[in-house]
Design a protein around this motif. Structure first.
Motif, PDB file in Angstrom:
ATOM      1  N   ASP A 187      30.869  -9.850  41.803  1.00  0.00           N
ATOM      2  CA  ASP A 187      30.403 -10.674  40.679  1.00  0.00           C
ATOM      3  C   ASP A 187      28.883 -10.721  40.627  1.00  0.00           C
ATOM      4  O   ASP A 187      28.260 -10.465  39.586  1.00  0.00           O
ATOM      5  CB  ASP A 187      30.929 -12.119  40.824  1.00  0.00           C
ATOM      6  CG  ASP A 187      32.411 -12.248  40.526  1.00  0.00           C
ATOM      7  OD1 ASP A 187      32.944 -11.354  39.854  1.00  0.00           O
ATOM      8  OD2 ASP A 187      33.016 -13.230  40.969  1.00  0.00           O
ATOM      9  N   LYS A 188      28.295 -11.081  41.757  1.00  0.00           N
ATOM     10  CA  LYS A 188      26.839 -11.268  41.808  1.00  0.00           C
ATOM     11  C   LYS A 188      26.095  -9.965  41.549  1.00  0.00           C
ATOM     12  O   LYS A 188      25.104  -9.937  40.822  1.00  0.00           O
ATOM     13  CB  LYS A 188      26.439 -11.845  43.166  1.00  0.00           C
ATOM     14  CG  LYS A 188      26.838 -13.307  43.337  1.00  0.00           C
ATOM     15  CD  LYS A 188      26.367 -13.855  44.679  1.00  0.00           C
ATOM     16  CE  LYS A 188      26.724 -15.335  44.810  1.00  0.00           C
ATOM     17  NZ  LYS A 188      26.315 -15.884  46.121  1.00  0.00           N
ATOM     18  N   TRP A 227      26.561  -9.038  37.744  1.00  0.00           N
ATOM     19  CA  TRP A 227      25.827  -9.927  36.848  1.00  0.00           C
ATOM     20  C   TRP A 227      24.322  -9.709  36.971  1.00  0.00           C
ATOM     21  O   TRP A 227      23.617  -9.647  35.966  1.00  0.00           O
ATOM     22  CB  TRP A 227      26.175 -11.385  37.119  1.00  0.00           C
ATOM     23  CG  TRP A 227      25.318 -12.309  36.299  1.00  0.00           C
ATOM     24  CD1 TRP A 227      24.233 -13.022  36.717  1.00  0.00           C
ATOM     25  CD2 TRP A 227      25.430 -12.556  34.897  1.00  0.00           C
ATOM     26  NE1 TRP A 227      23.680 -13.711  35.653  1.00  0.00           N
ATOM     27  CE2 TRP A 227      24.389 -13.441  34.540  1.00  0.00           C
ATOM     28  CE3 TRP A 227      26.316 -12.116  33.906  1.00  0.00           C
ATOM     29  CZ2 TRP A 227      24.214 -13.898  33.230  1.00  0.00           C
ATOM     30  CZ3 TRP A 227      26.131 -12.565  32.610  1.00  0.00           C
ATOM     31  CH2 TRP A 227      25.104 -13.445  32.288  1.00  0.00           C
ATOM     32  N   ASP A 241      22.221  -8.432  33.861  1.00  0.00           N
ATOM     33  CA  ASP A 241      21.232  -9.351  33.309  1.00  0.00           C
ATOM     34  C   ASP A 241      19.840  -8.709  33.252  1.00  0.00           C
ATOM     35  O   ASP A 241      19.054  -8.987  32.349  1.00  0.00           O
ATOM     36  CB  ASP A 241      21.195 -10.642  34.127  1.00  0.00           C
ATOM     37  CG  ASP A 241      20.535 -11.790  33.378  1.00  0.00           C
ATOM     38  OD1 ASP A 241      20.820 -11.946  32.174  1.00  0.00           O
ATOM     39  OD2 ASP A 241      19.732 -12.515  33.982  1.00  0.00           O
ATOM     40  N   LYS A 251      26.212 -11.023  25.256  1.00  0.00           N
ATOM     41  CA  LYS A 251      27.534 -11.392  25.767  1.00  0.00           C
ATOM     42  C   LYS A 251      28.612 -10.459  25.228  1.00  0.00           C
ATOM     43  O   LYS A 251      29.457  -9.948  25.975  1.00  0.00           O
ATOM     44  CB  LYS A 251      27.839 -12.838  25.369  1.00  0.00           C
ATOM     45  CG  LYS A 251      29.273 -13.286  25.569  1.00  0.00           C
ATOM     46  CD  LYS A 251      29.454 -14.714  25.061  1.00  0.00           C
ATOM     47  CE  LYS A 251      29.312 -14.792  23.564  1.00  0.00           C
ATOM     48  NZ  LYS A 251      29.273 -16.160  23.056  1.00  0.00           N
ATOM     49  N   TYR A 306      34.369 -14.321  35.109  1.00  0.00           N
ATOM     50  CA  TYR A 306      33.101 -14.698  35.743  1.00  0.00           C
ATOM     51  C   TYR A 306      31.939 -14.539  34.762  1.00  0.00           C
ATOM     52  O   TYR A 306      31.079 -15.416  34.645  1.00  0.00           O
ATOM     53  CB  TYR A 306      32.869 -13.843  36.984  1.00  0.00           C
ATOM     54  CG  TYR A 306      31.544 -14.110  37.666  1.00  0.00           C
ATOM     55  CD1 TYR A 306      31.379 -15.203  38.507  1.00  0.00           C
ATOM     56  CD2 TYR A 306      30.445 -13.278  37.444  1.00  0.00           C
ATOM     57  CE1 TYR A 306      30.151 -15.461  39.118  1.00  0.00           C
ATOM     58  CE2 TYR A 306      29.215 -13.519  38.051  1.00  0.00           C
ATOM     59  CZ  TYR A 306      29.082 -14.609  38.890  1.00  0.00           C
ATOM     60  OH  TYR A 306      27.875 -14.863  39.481  1.00  0.00           O
ATOM     61  N   PHE A 307      31.932 -13.422  34.038  1.00  0.00           N
ATOM     62  CA  PHE A 307      30.856 -13.178  33.076  1.00  0.00           C
ATOM     63  C   PHE A 307      30.890 -14.198  31.935  1.00  0.00           C
ATOM     64  O   PHE A 307      29.843 -14.600  31.433  1.00  0.00           O
ATOM     65  CB  PHE A 307      30.955 -11.751  32.522  1.00  0.00           C
ATOM     66  CG  PHE A 307      30.184 -10.737  33.331  1.00  0.00           C
ATOM     67  CD1 PHE A 307      29.196  -9.971  32.735  1.00  0.00           C
ATOM     68  CD2 PHE A 307      30.430 -10.559  34.671  1.00  0.00           C
ATOM     69  CE1 PHE A 307      28.475  -9.033  33.464  1.00  0.00           C
ATOM     70  CE2 PHE A 307      29.719  -9.633  35.422  1.00  0.00           C
ATOM     71  CZ  PHE A 307      28.733  -8.871  34.821  1.00  0.00           C
ATOM     72  N   GLU A 352      29.070 -17.178  33.312  1.00  0.00           N
ATOM     73  CA  GLU A 352      27.633 -16.942  33.451  1.00  0.00           C
ATOM     74  C   GLU A 352      26.931 -16.907  32.091  1.00  0.00           C
ATOM     75  O   GLU A 352      25.806 -17.393  31.944  1.00  0.00           O
ATOM     76  CB  GLU A 352      27.385 -15.626  34.203  1.00  0.00           C
ATOM     77  CG  GLU A 352      27.792 -15.678  35.668  1.00  0.00           C
ATOM     78  CD  GLU A 352      27.072 -16.778  36.425  1.00  0.00           C
ATOM     79  OE1 GLU A 352      25.829 -16.781  36.439  1.00  0.00           O
ATOM     80  OE2 GLU A 352      27.760 -17.653  36.988  1.00  0.00           O
TER      81      GLU A 352
END
Length: 563
Positions: A13-14, A17, A21, A33, A207-208, A211
């Motif tokens: 995830d991290k 993202w 980003d 998005k 998850y996105f 965020e």
């Protein structure tokens, strides 16, 4: 889910993202998005298609399988060509609820061709050719091809990449990012993983969503309910079979958690049918993609629409209804709603939609159905514009089952304190539960839970629930519903109140009025002695405050100022 799988997903995830980003540049998060989530969806449908394709390839070669294709006297080259031809038969995929992905839309096509130049030709199977213009147009055409082949996805996929003005190299880098991500990992740090590509992509999609809600701030939070709150409501409501409805569904979080709840209890997602409604067109599409990723069959109506003025499911009577509508909406009223049959317990005030949402949900509830609704705290005590009378009518009809006061700072889009209403059409015993034991008779009673002290600060702004807190709150309701010996009133936390007690409180439903103050440990010091010490301390503090005030005035006077 095992610890290794949780750690793997958290790490993935991290990484994803952070990388995605960085590619955003100056593009607004609300636009970006849809760029990113649309690509994740494309990756998902393509991976699911490839997984089925690999499975079929094995079946065609397996003598013990019904799909076995004998080689007979064919050469190896002829045999391979026959198998490749058979792999393009659409029915093999549709039969397993796998979306048919035409060659142009397969992820491999995007991966290999996203850096071509305008006018270059992409060679596709069976002699088809595609003239490349730019990568955004390629994605638009890929989405169009998928929609054409899969009626369930019609008008759901985003075909406006060409209009978003994202630099081609950035789109290419996003495709490379999701191409390189390890969605097929079999182990993590030496430990085996038992999750497949589709499950991983579904998790990444959710998850996105979260965020992006944070990145967009208040606006983004309108379509996203924090996962822990959704999980709490689902664990308390327990939607394990039948029809599940959300009239303000946003991105579909309640349906996703319902699926996870069912799997946790050893059931199958096919045990529920999902109905939803959403007025925002782009969010409506996000929710549909969210369901498609998880293989959840859904009915979100023919189009995005307002639940009050254009009900997409007028005849629906659901077994479970869950929603987090926007709080205290003022501009919801329409004159044609004046004599609406949904207002059985009183016409909601034109300046606040809270009790309109509640009665809309009740109207769509089956005779044994239950609902969970997030509302602003004011709904528990307001007496203005007839709200107190509606609340009284709901209680006298014995529809209110449980009230939960929540801690503050749970939402990205509002600081308004919130609560959860649980209502049910039937409080008598016999209502089914996942364990088959049923609920006890709760007639004339309401459970109050004060959870304001629960949770922890996950960062400087937002509070979250711990998994064990969600479990404890859900078990409190479950034990009370069953009449279990495991339930007992706990001062400061929970209280089972009778309708007579609620009448004495003028039908106000604020849990704090009923649960009282938590018990404190007796330290052996008499109350009178404690008061004497506190009074002496307070006197000293007043004297110190007075002396400090005098010094401040003297200092200001020395500078030529007076208070």
């Amino acid at each position: 889910m095992q610890k290794a799988e949780q750690e793997f997903l958290k790490d993935l995830d991290k990484k994803l993202w952070s990388a995605a980003d960085k590619l955003r540049n100056n593009l607004d998060a609300a636009v970006y998005k849809h760029v990113v989530l649309g690509l994740i969806f494309l990756k998902y449908v393509s991976d699911a298609f490839d997984e089925r394709r690999d499975e079929l390839r094995e079946h065609f070669r397996n003598e013990d399988h019904d799909f076995y294709i004998p080689q007979d006297d064919m050469s190896d080259e002829e045999y391979e060509a026959l198998i490749e031809e058979e792999l393009e038969v659409r029915d093999y995929y549709i039969a397993k609820n796998v979306f048919w992905v035409p060659p142009l839309a397969r992820w491999e096509t995007l991966k290999q061709n996203n850096k071509l130049s305008n006018g270059d030709i992409i060679e596709l199977p069976e002699g088809e050719k595609y003239e490349f213009k730019n990568v955004a147009r390629l994605i638009d055409d890929a989405n169009g091809a998928i929609e054409k082949e899969n009626p369930k996805l019609k008008n759901i996929l985003d075909r406006t990449y060409s209009q978003k003005q994202l630099p081609p190299e950035k789109l290419g880098e996003l495709i490379d990012l999701f191409s390189d991500a390890n969605f097929n990992a079999k182990e993590y740090k030496g430990k085996p993983l038992s999750i497949n590509s589709k499950d991983i992509l579904g998790h990444v999609y959710e998850y996105f969503l979260g965020e992006f809600a944070l990145a967009e701030g208040k606006k983004g939070g309108q379509y996203y309910t924090p996962k822990s709150i959704v999980k709490l409501m689902v664990q308390m409501l327990k939607p394990f079979e039948g029809r599940v409805y959300d009239p303000a569904m946003g991105s579909g979080g309640f349906f996703v958690q319902s699926e996870e709840f069912i799997e946790e209890y050893g059931g199958k997602i096919g045990q529920i049918s999902v109905y939803g409604q959403e007025s925002n067109p782009t969010t409506w599409r996000l929710a549909a993609m969210n369901m498609a990723i998880r293989g959840i069959d859904f009915d979100f109506g023919k189009q995005p629409a307002d639940s009050f003025t254009n009900d997409q499911h007028p005849d629906l009577r659901a077994d479970y209804v869950m929603a987090n509508p926007p709080f205290n909406v003022k501009d919801w009223w329409n004159e044609k709603l004046a004599d609406d049959p949904r207002w059985e317990y009183g016409t909601p005030p034109e300046g606040n939609a809270n009790f309109a949402w509640l009665q809309h949900m009740l109207y769509h509830l089956s005779p044994n159905g239950s609902l969970a609704l997030l509302l602003a705290n004011g709904s528990m005590s307001s007496q203005t514009s007839g709200e107190g009378e509606i609340r009284k009518n709901l209680l006298e009809a014995d529809l209110v089952e449980c009230m939960v006061a929540l801690p503050g700072q749970l939402f990205t889009n509002t600081q308004i304190p919130a609560c959860i209403w649980f209502l049910t059409k039937n409080k008598t015993n016999g209502t089914k539960t996942p364990d088959g034991k049923g609920k006890g008779d709760r007639s004339g009673k309401v459970l109050f839970i004060d959870a304001r002290e629960k949770g922890y600060m996950k960062d400087r702004v937002l509070r979250d629930f711990k998994p064990e807190e969600i479990k404890d709150i859900a078990e409190t309701l479950t034990n009370w519903q069953k009449g279990s010996e495991d339930y007992e009133d706990i001062p400061g936390y929970c209280k089972s109140a009778t309708l007579d007690e609620i009448r004495k409180n003028d039908y106000v439903l604020t849990p704090g009025r009923y649960v009282g103050a938590p018990e404190t440990e007796d330290d052996g010091i008499p109350f009178s002695e404690k008061i004497e010490k506190l009074t002496a301390r307070l006197k000293t503090q007043f004297e110190e405050s007075e002396a400090l005030e005098t010094r401040i005035k003297e200092n200001l006077a020395g500078l030529g100022y007076e208070l």
